[in-house]
Design an enzyme around this catalytic site. Structure first.
Site, short mmCIF file in Angstrom:
data_model
loop_
_atom_site.label_atom_id
_atom_site.label_comp_id
_atom_site.label_asym_id
_atom_site.label_seq_id
_atom_site.Cartn_x
_atom_site.Cartn_y
_atom_site.Cartn_z
N LYS A 170 68.41 17.01 22.03
CA LYS A 170 69.27 16.26 21.12
C LYS A 170 70.26 17.22 20.48
CE LYS A 170 69.94 15.29 17.05
NZ LYS A 170 71.38 15.12 16.92
N GLU A 245 64.70 27.85 13.35
CA GLU A 245 65.70 28.86 12.97
C GLU A 245 66.63 28.18 11.98
OE1 GLU A 245 65.74 31.95 13.53
OE2 GLU A 245 64.31 32.07 15.18
N CYS A 279 74.80 31.77 11.70
CA CYS A 279 73.66 31.97 10.79
C CYS A 279 73.45 33.45 10.52
CB CYS A 279 72.39 31.29 11.29
SG CYS A 279 72.30 31.14 13.04
N GLU A 381 73.44 29.74 0.86
CA GLU A 381 74.22 29.86 2.08
C GLU A 381 75.44 28.94 2.00
OE1 GLU A 381 72.62 28.37 5.89
OE2 GLU A 381 73.26 30.29 6.73
P1 ADP Z 1 73.82 21.05 9.68
O1 ADP Z 1 73.86 20.80 8.20
O2 ADP Z 1 74.16 22.42 10.08
O3 ADP Z 1 74.47 20.00 10.50
P2 ADP Z 1 71.25 19.85 10.23
O4 ADP Z 1 69.91 20.43 9.94
O5 ADP Z 1 71.66 18.64 9.49
O6 ADP Z 1 72.25 21.04 10.05
O7 ADP Z 1 71.39 19.52 11.78
C1 ADP Z 1 70.79 20.29 12.80
C2 ADP Z 1 70.26 19.36 13.86
O8 ADP Z 1 69.18 18.61 13.29
C3 ADP Z 1 71.28 18.32 14.35
O9 ADP Z 1 71.11 18.11 15.73
C4 ADP Z 1 70.89 17.10 13.55
O10 ADP Z 1 71.27 15.90 14.17
C5 ADP Z 1 69.39 17.24 13.52
N1 ADP Z 1 68.73 16.45 12.46
C6 ADP Z 1 69.24 16.06 11.27
N2 ADP Z 1 68.36 15.31 10.60
C7 ADP Z 1 67.25 15.20 11.37
C8 ADP Z 1 65.99 14.54 11.24
N3 ADP Z 1 65.67 13.82 10.16
N4 ADP Z 1 65.10 14.65 12.24
C9 ADP Z 1 65.39 15.37 13.34
N5 ADP Z 1 66.56 16.00 13.53
C10 ADP Z 1 67.49 15.92 12.57
#
Ligand code: ADP
Length: 479
Positions: A170, A245, A279, A381
């Site tokens: 994903k 990470e 990062c 950050e």
């Molecule tokens: P950023 O703020 O850098 O976008 P995120 O942690 O929101 O970082 O996103 C990193 C990845 O985690 C993306 O692929 C996002 O779609 C996914 N993601 C966000 N929310 C969830 C969740 N509740 N469960 C699983 N994956 C998630």
């Protein structure tokens, strides 16, 4: 329309998402199918079925597929680099470099398929032999962020596939194009249907299904701390293996005896290249007092020459910020820095358009001086081209400040002293330490990862990747 890959078929989603170029918001990179929860479950089912025979494939079969994928990525690096720069906003040379890195990672793990070995150990009991072997974990869910649209999917996919796992990938919502290209390349390289499934869609919907579905044996996640905690909680709840990470607040110490050119070169790269959206970027320069003023003025000087422009325009040093939300976060932190009393040395302003007059999310590289360790801009950050300088009296004070953070991904030191460099390497509480080098920019055949709030679980990349993507079996035989 770019579709999802489920069980070897390219399928429509329930909605579509528009992939926008941050250098020119009028430019549509493409429309991408968005999977929903039920399609995510279909992908997991396809992976569970396919994994059983994939686990029985020979190392040669896996080698050939990964090697062929690496070869195609390398042959198409200019085109894929252009796509990456267009959807994410890093400069074309950086994007081509990232694509090249992805290719090398596939080549490396192609080799690893052949190097997988175990141990044959004499037992403490007479006539008994002990075998220690590694087996695939099963179905692995890969959840990736937007800042390395091809390298991060590559460094998770390549070891997952090399060691006989099936995958549901994903990718981040903002950059599906590079992940789609990778899935297309791997599928055509000969992966059996269902071994790799691509489900583009929302984290809260598609990502969440991966976290909760019992058929997913392990999750490898790169992204924000908040989502990382969510991943951890969900995986612990159902005893799935996981690896995280997350963020950083990476320090770079600059000592009085540093070569100023080396220090400034490393600092500019660490803080501002890739628009500060790595990062491993450094956002805290901890500088001893006799070199401090020279360092700050040399930084300001170098920064005035950096060209912020369209990621794909030749000569651009810094591309746009990835999207509007990230740009507002960067601006909010610039305002916080000013309100906290930090002195703005350079930058701080947004730029409305590229040199071609196209609207994009441009921000000047920004440096604060006269900051203190307790300021929010030195603790949280920001994830943009924003950095600050803290003045300290001694190496000991610098080291203590470098370690005074909830994160621990990467840490740098600029010095000509062997004594201080050696001491820093041993005493920095970071997973990766750089001497006279930028905090960002790593090799792919050695472990990548951090400590404290930056990472959780086994390291990624290189030979250490097998810790996560395999599970160990100990078998005893009475001869
Ligand atoms: P950023 O703020 O850098 O976008 P995120 O942690 O929101 O970082 O996103 C990193 C990845 O985690 C993306 O692929 C996002 O779609 C996914 N993601 C966000 N929310 C969830 C969740 N509740 N469960 C699983 N994956 C998630």
């Amino acid at each position: 329309m770019y579709k999802n890959l489920i069980g070897g078929e390219w399928v429509h989603g329930t909605r579509t998402s528009r992939n926008i170029n941050p250098s020119d918001t009028g430019d549509l990179v493409g429309e991408f199918a968005q999977a929903d929860a039920s399609q995510a479950r279909q992908a997991i089912e396809a992976a569970s079925v396919a994994q059983k025979s994939w686990a029985q494939s020979t190392p040669q079969q896996r080698f050939d597929i990964l090697d062929m994928a690496g070869t195609e990525i390398l042959a198409r690096k200019l085109e894929l680099g252009d796509l990456l720069a267009r959807e994410e906003g890093k400069t074309l040379p950086e994007a081509i470099g990232e694509v090249t890195r992805a290719a090398h990672i596939f080549k490396f793990f192609a080799g690893e398929t052949l190097r997988t070995s175990g141990d044959l150990v004499p037992s403490v009991r007479l006539g008994v032999n002990v075998e220690v072997t590694r087996e695939p974990v099963g179905v692995v869910g890969l959840i990736t962020p937007w800042n390395f649209p091809i390298a991060i999917p590559a460094w998770k996919l390549a070891p997952a596939l090399a060691f006989g796992n099936a995958v549901v990938l994903k990718p981040a919502e903002l950059v599906p194009g590079s992940a789609w290209a990778l899935a297309d390349i791997l599928q055509r390289a000969g992966l059996p249907p269902g071994v790799l499934n691509l489900v583009m869609g929302r984290g809260s919907e598609v990502g969440q299904v991966l976290l909760e579905d019992e058929r997913v044996n392990a999750i490898s996640f790169t992204g924000s701390v908040d989502t990382g905690r969510r991943v951890a909680r969900a995986c612990v709840e159902r005893m799935a293996k996981f690896q995280l990470e997350m963020g950083g607040k990476n320090p770079m110490v600059v000592l009085d005896d540093a070569d100023l050119d080396v220090a400034v070169g490393a600092a500019i790269n660490s803080a501002f290249f890739s628009t500060g959206q790595r990062c491993t970027a450094s956002s805290r320069f901890i500088v001893t007092e006799r070199i401090h003023d020279r360092f700050v003025s040399a930084m300001a000087d170098r920064m005035s020459g950096l060209k912020v422009d369209d990621a794909r325009t030749s000569g651009t040093d810094i591309g746009p910020v990835v999207d509007e939300r990230q740009l507002s976060q960067d601006q909010a932190y610039i305002n916080i820095g000013k309100a906290e009393g930090a002195r703005l040395v350079a930058g701080g302003e947004t730029i409305a358009t590229s040199s071609h007059g196209k609207p994009g999310f441009y921000l000047q590289p920004t440096l604060f001086a006269d900051t203190t360790a307790s300021m929010r801009i030195n603790r949280e950050e920001i994830f943009g081209p924003v950095a600050s300088v803290v003045k300290v009296r001694s190496y000991e004070e610098a080291l203590a400040m470098a370690n005074d953070t909830e994160f621990g991904l990467s840490a740098g030191i600029a010095t000509t002293s062997l004594k201080h460099a050696t001491h820093f390497k041993r005493n920095s509480q970071a997973g990766m330490v750089m001497v006279n080098l930028p905090t960002a920019g790593v090799d792919y055949h050695v472990p990548f990862g951090g400590r404290k709030g930056s990472s959780y679980g086994p390291r990624e990349q290189g030979r250490y990747a097998s810790e996560f993507y395999t599970t160990v079996k100990t078998a005893y035989t009475q001869a």
